[in-house]
Write an enzyme that holds these catalytic residues in place. Structure first.
Site, mmCIF file in Angstrom:
data_model
loop_
_atom_site.group_PDB
_atom_site.id
_atom_site.type_symbol
_atom_site.label_atom_id
_atom_site.label_comp_id
_atom_site.label_asym_id
_atom_site.label_seq_id
_atom_site.Cartn_x
_atom_site.Cartn_y
_atom_site.Cartn_z
ATOM 1 N N HIS A 160 60.820 22.706 94.398
ATOM 2 C CA HIS A 160 60.194 23.174 93.161
ATOM 3 C C HIS A 160 61.243 23.926 92.363
ATOM 4 O O HIS A 160 62.074 24.636 92.942
ATOM 5 C CB HIS A 160 59.040 24.137 93.492
ATOM 6 C CG HIS A 160 58.528 24.906 92.302
ATOM 7 N ND1 HIS A 160 57.518 24.433 91.499
ATOM 8 C CD2 HIS A 160 58.908 26.103 91.770
ATOM 9 C CE1 HIS A 160 57.293 25.321 90.521
ATOM 10 N NE2 HIS A 160 58.124 26.331 90.660
ATOM 11 N N GLU B 202 56.693 33.056 87.620
ATOM 12 C CA GLU B 202 56.727 32.630 89.025
ATOM 13 C C GLU B 202 57.571 33.541 89.923
ATOM 14 O O GLU B 202 57.237 33.731 91.096
ATOM 15 C CB GLU B 202 57.276 31.189 89.107
ATOM 16 C CG GLU B 202 56.342 30.167 88.478
ATOM 17 C CD GLU B 202 56.947 28.769 88.386
ATOM 18 O OE1 GLU B 202 58.114 28.582 88.794
ATOM 19 O OE2 GLU B 202 56.246 27.863 87.917
ATOM 20 N N LYS C 196 60.484 23.104 99.765
ATOM 21 C CA LYS C 196 59.083 22.870 100.130
ATOM 22 C C LYS C 196 58.936 22.573 101.631
ATOM 23 O O LYS C 196 59.930 22.314 102.330
ATOM 24 C CB LYS C 196 58.538 21.731 99.265
ATOM 25 C CG LYS C 196 58.413 22.121 97.774
ATOM 26 C CD LYS C 196 57.761 21.013 96.953
ATOM 27 C CE LYS C 196 57.463 21.473 95.540
ATOM 28 N NZ LYS C 196 56.736 20.417 94.762
ATOM 29 N N TYR D 93 50.303 27.801 91.347
ATOM 30 C CA TYR D 93 49.891 26.541 90.715
ATOM 31 C C TYR D 93 48.711 26.711 89.765
ATOM 32 O O TYR D 93 48.037 25.734 89.450
ATOM 33 C CB TYR D 93 49.622 25.493 91.799
ATOM 34 C CG TYR D 93 50.922 24.997 92.418
ATOM 35 C CD1 TYR D 93 51.912 24.393 91.625
ATOM 36 C CD2 TYR D 93 51.179 25.148 93.778
ATOM 37 C CE1 TYR D 93 53.110 23.959 92.173
ATOM 38 C CE2 TYR D 93 52.383 24.710 94.330
ATOM 39 C CZ TYR D 93 53.339 24.116 93.520
ATOM 40 O OH TYR D 93 54.526 23.673 94.057
ATOM 41 N N ASN E 197 57.747 16.091 97.638
ATOM 42 C CA ASN E 197 58.905 15.915 96.758
ATOM 43 C C ASN E 197 59.975 17.007 96.872
ATOM 44 O O ASN E 197 60.687 17.298 95.917
ATOM 45 C CB ASN E 197 58.459 15.678 95.315
ATOM 46 C CG ASN E 197 57.764 16.865 94.701
ATOM 47 O OD1 ASN E 197 57.466 17.829 95.393
ATOM 48 N ND2 ASN E 197 57.531 16.819 93.410
ATOM 49 N N ARG F 173 65.667 14.953 94.655
ATOM 50 C CA ARG F 173 64.501 14.108 94.957
ATOM 51 C C ARG F 173 64.902 12.639 95.077
ATOM 52 O O ARG F 173 64.331 11.895 95.873
ATOM 53 C CB ARG F 173 63.429 14.309 93.887
ATOM 54 C CG ARG F 173 62.732 15.674 94.008
ATOM 55 C CD ARG F 173 62.016 16.022 92.733
ATOM 56 N NE ARG F 173 61.093 17.155 92.858
ATOM 57 C CZ ARG F 173 60.519 17.750 91.832
ATOM 58 N NH1 ARG F 173 60.770 17.326 90.596
ATOM 59 N NH2 ARG F 173 59.697 18.771 92.012
HETATM 60 P P1 IDP Z 1 57.479 19.424 88.827
HETATM 61 O O1 IDP Z 1 57.472 19.944 90.258
HETATM 62 O O2 IDP Z 1 58.504 18.337 88.650
HETATM 63 O O3 IDP Z 1 57.611 20.527 87.805
HETATM 64 P P2 IDP Z 1 54.679 19.268 88.089
HETATM 65 O O4 IDP Z 1 54.127 18.284 87.113
HETATM 66 O O5 IDP Z 1 54.791 20.700 87.659
HETATM 67 O O6 IDP Z 1 56.072 18.700 88.600
HETATM 68 O O7 IDP Z 1 53.762 19.178 89.390
HETATM 69 C C1 IDP Z 1 53.820 20.188 90.376
HETATM 70 C C2 IDP Z 1 53.847 19.525 91.728
HETATM 71 O O8 IDP Z 1 52.609 18.881 91.962
HETATM 72 C C3 IDP Z 1 54.886 18.424 91.904
HETATM 73 O O9 IDP Z 1 56.167 18.909 92.226
HETATM 74 C C4 IDP Z 1 54.293 17.632 93.061
HETATM 75 O O10 IDP Z 1 54.509 18.315 94.319
HETATM 76 C C5 IDP Z 1 52.810 17.708 92.756
HETATM 77 N N1 IDP Z 1 52.319 16.586 91.972
HETATM 78 C C6 IDP Z 1 52.463 16.356 90.652
HETATM 79 N N2 IDP Z 1 51.838 15.228 90.266
HETATM 80 C C7 IDP Z 1 51.290 14.716 91.390
HETATM 81 C C8 IDP Z 1 50.502 13.550 91.660
HETATM 82 O O11 IDP Z 1 50.181 12.755 90.762
HETATM 83 N N3 IDP Z 1 50.109 13.368 92.957
HETATM 84 C C9 IDP Z 1 50.439 14.227 93.962
HETATM 85 N N4 IDP Z 1 51.157 15.341 93.747
HETATM 86 C C10 IDP Z 1 51.584 15.597 92.482
HETATM 87 MG MG MG Z 2 56.302 22.118 87.462
#
Ligand code: IDP
Ligand code: MG
Length: 149
Positions: free
Chosen positions: A117, A128, A11, A51, A114, A104
């Site tokens: 991905h 994807e 990222k 997304y 974070n 992470r």
């Molecule tokens: P993942 O990346 O672990 O699969 P997902 O739930 O698919 O997590 O969420 C996609 C991305 O959205 C996360 O990697 C993070 O960058 C962002 N994200 C998820 N939840 C939050 C939040 O509550 N606040 C801000 N960003 C979030």
């Molecule tokens: Mg995800």
């Protein structure tokens, strides 16, 4: 265990911090092999496609802004149970809760930055990967370590 291909994104925060090489090494060290790589700056349309499952969530707008804020590196990696292996290496979504030893957990502090991905299922990987790679851009080869891992 099935041989799988999955999408990894390094990222924008990781590219800015110069972590790309070290993050790629984590996947290579595990025995996953690179079959596609690409450095790109996503536009809003590509981020929206990626997304799409998160449309309507409170963090959606911030997520698209973050992911389009600078270059990213897209990787297609292949290996046995690659999807699960990548998710394990990444650690929990929120870096403040991710275990030490995970990407992470080792390199992140904040949920909104974070680091990486990884596709979360076979269906997600199939949806994807074409957002970043055309079939001809992926290299089909057997690395000479493959029989050992
Ligand atoms: P993942 O990346 O672990 O699969 P997902 O739930 O698919 O997590 O969420 C996609 C991305 O959205 C996360 O990697 C993070 O960058 C962002 N994200 C998820 N939840 C939050 C939040 O509550 N606040 C801000 N960003 C979030
Ligand atoms: Mg995800």
């Amino acid at each position: 265990m099935a041989l799988e291909k999955t999408l990894v994104l390094i990222k924008p925060d990781s590219i800015q911090r110069g972590l790309a090489g070290r993050l790629i090494a984590r996947f290579e060290d595990k025995g996953l092999r690179l079959v596609g790589t690409r450095l790109l700056h996503m536009d809003a349309a590509r981020a929206a496609r990626l997304y799409e499952p998160h449309v309507g969530k409170p963090f959606y707008d911030g997520l698209v802004k973050y992911m389009t804020s600078g270059p990213i590196m897209a990787l297609c990696v292949e290996g046995y149970d690659a999807i699960g292996q990548v998710r394990t290496l990444m650690g929990a979504t929120d870096p403040s809760k991710a275990a030490p030893g995970t990407i992470r957990g080792d390199w992140g502090q904040r949920l909104d930055n974070n680091c990486v991905h990884g596709s979360d299922s076979l269906e997600s990987a199939a949806r994807e990967l074409p957002i970043f790679f055309e079939a001809h851009e992926l290299c089909d080869y057997e690395a000479n370590f493959t029989r050992w891992v």
